[in-house]
Design an enzyme around this catalytic site. Structure first.
Site, short mmCIF file in Angstrom:
data_model
loop_
_atom_site.label_atom_id
_atom_site.label_comp_id
_atom_site.label_asym_id
_atom_site.label_seq_id
_atom_site.Cartn_x
_atom_site.Cartn_y
_atom_site.Cartn_z
N HIS A 130 0.76 -1.10 0.04
CA HIS A 130 -0.08 -0.20 0.17
C HIS A 130 0.88 1.23 -0.06
O HIS A 130 0.68 1.97 -1.01
CB HIS A 130 -1.09 -0.14 1.22
CG HIS A 130 -1.72 1.14 1.35
ND1 HIS A 130 -3.04 1.28 0.85
CD2 HIS A 130 -1.55 2.38 1.82
CE1 HIS A 130 -3.56 2.44 1.09
NE2 HIS A 130 -2.65 2.97 1.68
N GLU A 131 1.64 1.45 0.92
CA GLU A 131 2.61 2.64 1.16
C GLU A 131 3.58 2.82 -0.26
O GLU A 131 3.69 3.98 -0.47
CB GLU A 131 3.18 2.51 2.51
CG GLU A 131 2.63 2.72 3.68
CD GLU A 131 1.46 3.71 3.65
OE1 GLU A 131 1.64 4.84 3.07
OE2 GLU A 131 0.38 3.45 4.19
N HIS A 188 3.32 6.89 -6.99
CA HIS A 188 2.65 8.01 -7.45
C HIS A 188 3.68 9.34 -7.27
O HIS A 188 3.55 10.04 -7.94
CB HIS A 188 1.63 8.19 -6.47
CG HIS A 188 0.28 9.00 -7.00
ND1 HIS A 188 -0.64 9.31 -6.36
CD2 HIS A 188 0.24 9.49 -8.27
CE1 HIS A 188 -1.51 10.20 -7.06
NE2 HIS A 188 -0.91 10.45 -7.99
N HIS A 220 1.91 4.42 -2.89
CA HIS A 220 1.94 6.09 -2.75
C HIS A 220 3.43 6.50 -3.30
O HIS A 220 3.36 7.52 -3.96
CB HIS A 220 1.74 6.59 -1.19
CG HIS A 220 0.42 6.45 -0.67
ND1 HIS A 220 -0.81 7.01 -1.11
CD2 HIS A 220 -0.32 5.72 0.45
CE1 HIS A 220 -1.97 6.79 -0.57
NE2 HIS A 220 -1.63 6.13 0.56
ZN LIG Z 1 -2.58 5.26 2.20
#
Ligand SMILES: [Zn+2]
Length: 707
Positions: A494-495, A501, A498
């Protein structure tokens, strides 16, 4: 000009200008004085001391105001080049110091840094006000905005003009003086009421704790939990045991508390915590907040607060968010009904002799889960050694999709010795970014996990991204491997989503760079990246026993996969109920009468077919801190919305061959590199070839009926 430091929504409150002159202690000896000379302008942690941050941030604010003054003092008529470009270039000292500061104060704090945070936070808020309320600056922005169609701007420039103008107008820049005064007054009243709500709720939650001297009523708790409960009683100078309330409706101990009457009492304490007709009853306050927010929206030209709040989001209108939520209701509640049947069957099998109530759900669903999936984390963990998951899982998936590679660098100073730094390279060998990993739990680290930028990418400024991933994984004893739970593995992916991105950002202007996107978009790349954790070719590449290298047995892997879908009917339904409550409170027009919260809540949930006896909303209106105290007013739907995007996007990959460079490169080029340079809805649809749909989300979460 970058506005990521603080939310834009509270801008009109005060406008005390910060000190104009740089403090005497700020000079060339301060490590933030000039851009870092390290690779990627990485923060020089070998030189930075706690005392360096505050003078640098204060000087940075003063410097940015000077830079803004130079723009507004320009006698030449406003143009993109003499207004927007210098705005985008302004504030670099402040940015350098504050991004490093906020990273470190979250990940590696100490009392000095906390004091600095208290000291600078109000100054930063005032600084932001000073810019957003600068009438001369807004006049120039508005002038360029009016002529934008004839200026031959490229698409990113056009977006910057329109976005910046909208953010100023959103904050009230377009109002006349009398309206501005009224807005300021409303903001002050709202700030007070929100504060009042938080104080009342804190007290109400404290007073809602379950207190007993009867140890038997707590049967099911472990010895350690009983000890903690005795300790909590002692701390309150009381005898017996105290079980404090958590902020959600359901309480974590319900999975193990075997005394039904105890569960019912604790549930009722939770449900009614802020509705006791005493000093901590929040109902009057929330009704008043809803009323004033509606008035504020009206003043700013919107039919209701939700329309104002969602305007700059991907969903754009509360109606489009509601349409999405409404479409989820039938599948989610249908699945919850099937789950309820399983639970009722178990109750009946045990001759319970009662009908399932909310305080029974977790207790029995935990038994159903154990019977069906019996996942023992201790069995799983040896297959999830941290470095192996990182390099053979997280990095591997990114290499397959985007061609990027990673090389650890030991020459970049870090703020804590266990932090690791990697340089990231594109497929053609060119350097892309730096990424820091700070994975282990420490007492001086905030809870949870997050991604941050130390340096944001911008072609205008000439910066490449420097990002970090922070988590709170258990630190192993010296010499022992760090073994992760399956949740930890998901968190890592998940991290890192980010981080991608942030690292793939390829924009001209810092305001539109990287993860600086709407709340209902920013969790999309991260939740999307979670999908690769369980993708067979990736999973098989990392899920290997740390001692033997043997792959995880298929049966165990299957259990992990299946337990993923367990209880999703309940989980989605309770979120939906909370999201609909949030939206309906904030869709009230200014002309609506002051509401009675209980009646309003009951009616709102009834209308949405979400008043379900065994699935109460995750938060009841009277203790919904996200929307009355925090920054999620008219924004709670974003949690579900970004899940929909993530699952829909994964479906697109799946339809075109899954884990391939072609898929990855296209996604990077059309979405991950674009930051906020395009309308987010259009950006998504251009990449996807159509609107996102909820079907992949329903499939992913097992909400299509059956199993
Ligand atoms: Zn998040």
């Amino acid at each position: 000009m970058r506005t990521i430091i603080l939310a834009v929504s509270t801008l009109i409150a005060t406008s005390t200008l910060p000190a104009q002159a740089s403090g005497p202690e700020f000079g060339p000896s301060n490590p933030f004085y000039a851009p870092s000379t390290l690779p990627f302008h990485a923060p020089p942690f070998d030189k930075i001391k706690d005392d360096d941050y505050q003078p640098a941030m204060e000087a940075g604010m003063a410097q940015q105001l000077e830079e803004i003054r130079a723009i507004t003092a320009n006698p030449a008529p406003p143009t993109f080049d003499n207004t927007f470009v210098p705005m985008e270039k302004s504030g670099q000292l402040l940015q350098r110091a504050s991004e490093t500061f906020f990273n470190v104060v979250g990940a590696n704090s100490d009392p000095t840094l906390l004091k600095v945070r208290s000291a600078v936070s109000p100054k930063l808020a005032a600084h932001q006000d000073a810019i957003y309320l600068d009438e001369k600056l807004f006049a120039r922005i508005a002038a360029v905005y009016q002529q934008r169609q004839s200026l031959h701007l490229n698409p990113e420039q056009m977006r910057l003009v329109e976005w910046t103008y909208q953010q100023f107008v959103h904050s009230g820049a377009n109002l006349n003086d009398a309206q501005k005064a009224k807005l300021r007054k409303l903001n002050e009243q709202l700030a007070e009421l929100q504060d009042d709500f938080q104080n009342k709720l804190l007290e109400a939650t404290k007073n809602g704790a379950y207190h007993t001297t009867d140890k038997a009523s707590l049967s099911g708790l472990t010895d350690a939990q009983l000890k903690a409960a005795a300790g909590a009683a002692e701390a309150r100078k009381s005898d017996g045991y105290v079980v404090p309330l958590q902020n959600t409706t359901q309480q974590p101990d319900f999975t193990i508390l075997s005394d039904r009457a105890t569960r019912q009492t604790i549930f009722e304490n939770s449900w009614n915590r802020a509705e006791r007709n005493d000093a901590d009853d929040t109902r009057e306050v929330i009704a008043k907040i809803a009323e004033l927010r509606a008035q504020k929206a009206q003043l700013l030209g919107f039919p209701n607060y939700a329309s104002w709040g969602v305007e700059d989001q991907m969903a754009k209108t509360p109606e489009s968010a509601m349409k999405f939520l409404d479409a989820l209701v039938a599948p989610a509640t249908g699945r919850a009904a099937a789950e309820a049947q399983d639970i009722q069957a178990l109750i009946d099998k045990q001759n319970g002799g009662f009908k399932l109530q909310p305080w029974d759900w977790d207790f029995y669903s935990e038994q159903v889960r154990k019977a069906k999936y019996d996942l023992d984390e201790e069995q799983v963990k040896p297959y999830f050694e941290l470095n192996n998951v990182l390099e053979n899982g997280v990095f591997y998936a990114a290499t397959q999709l985007y061609g990027i590679t990673f090389k650890e660098r030991h020459d970049i100073p870090v703020y804590e010795p266990t932090v690791r730094v990697f340089e990231v390279f594109n497929a053609d060998g060119s350097s892309l970014a730096l990424i820091y990993f700070d994975y282990f739990k420490r007492d001086n680290k905030q809870g949870g996990a997050w991604m941050n930028n130390f340096v944001e990418q911008s072609r205008l400024i000439g910066t490449k991204p420097v990002v970090s991933n922070v988590a709170n994984f258990a630190k192993p004893a010296p010499g022992e491997p760090a073994l992760l739970t399956s949740d930890d593995v998901t968190t890592m992916f998940h991290e890192f989503g980010h981080a991608l991105h942030g690292m793939f950002s390829d924009t001209e202007y810092p305001t539109l760079s990287g993860t600086s996107t709407a709340r209902d978009f920013v969790e999309f790349p991260s939740q999307f990246n979670e999908h690769w954790a369980s993708y067979p070719a990736v999973f098989q590449h990392y899920a290997k026993h740390y001692k033997t290298g043997a792959p995880m047995p298929a049966e165990l892997a299957e259990k992990i996969r299946k337990s993923d879908k367990f209880n999703k009917g309940y989980d989605v339904t309770e979120l939906l109920a909370a999201a609909e409550l949030d939206m309906k409170w904030h869709m009230l027009p200014a002309s609506a009468p002051l509401e009675k919260p209980d009646d309003f809540e009951r009616q709102a949930l009834d209308e949405s077919h979400l008043w379900i006896s065994y699935v109460p909303p995750r938060y009841r209106s009277s203790y919904f801190a996200h929307i009355w105290g925090g920054g999620y007013a008219a924004g709670y739907y974003a949690y579900l919305w970004t899940q929909m995007l993530a699952d829909d996007a994964y479906q697109a990959f799946d339809d075109h061959g899954g884990l391939t460079r072609a898929n990855g490169d296209r996604f990077r080029q059309m979405v991950l590199s674009r930051g906020n340079t395009e309308d987010l809805e259009q950006m998504y649809e251009a990449w996807r070839g159509g609107k996102p749909t909820i079907e992949p989300m329903l499939k992913e979460r097992g909400l299509q009926g059956g199993e």
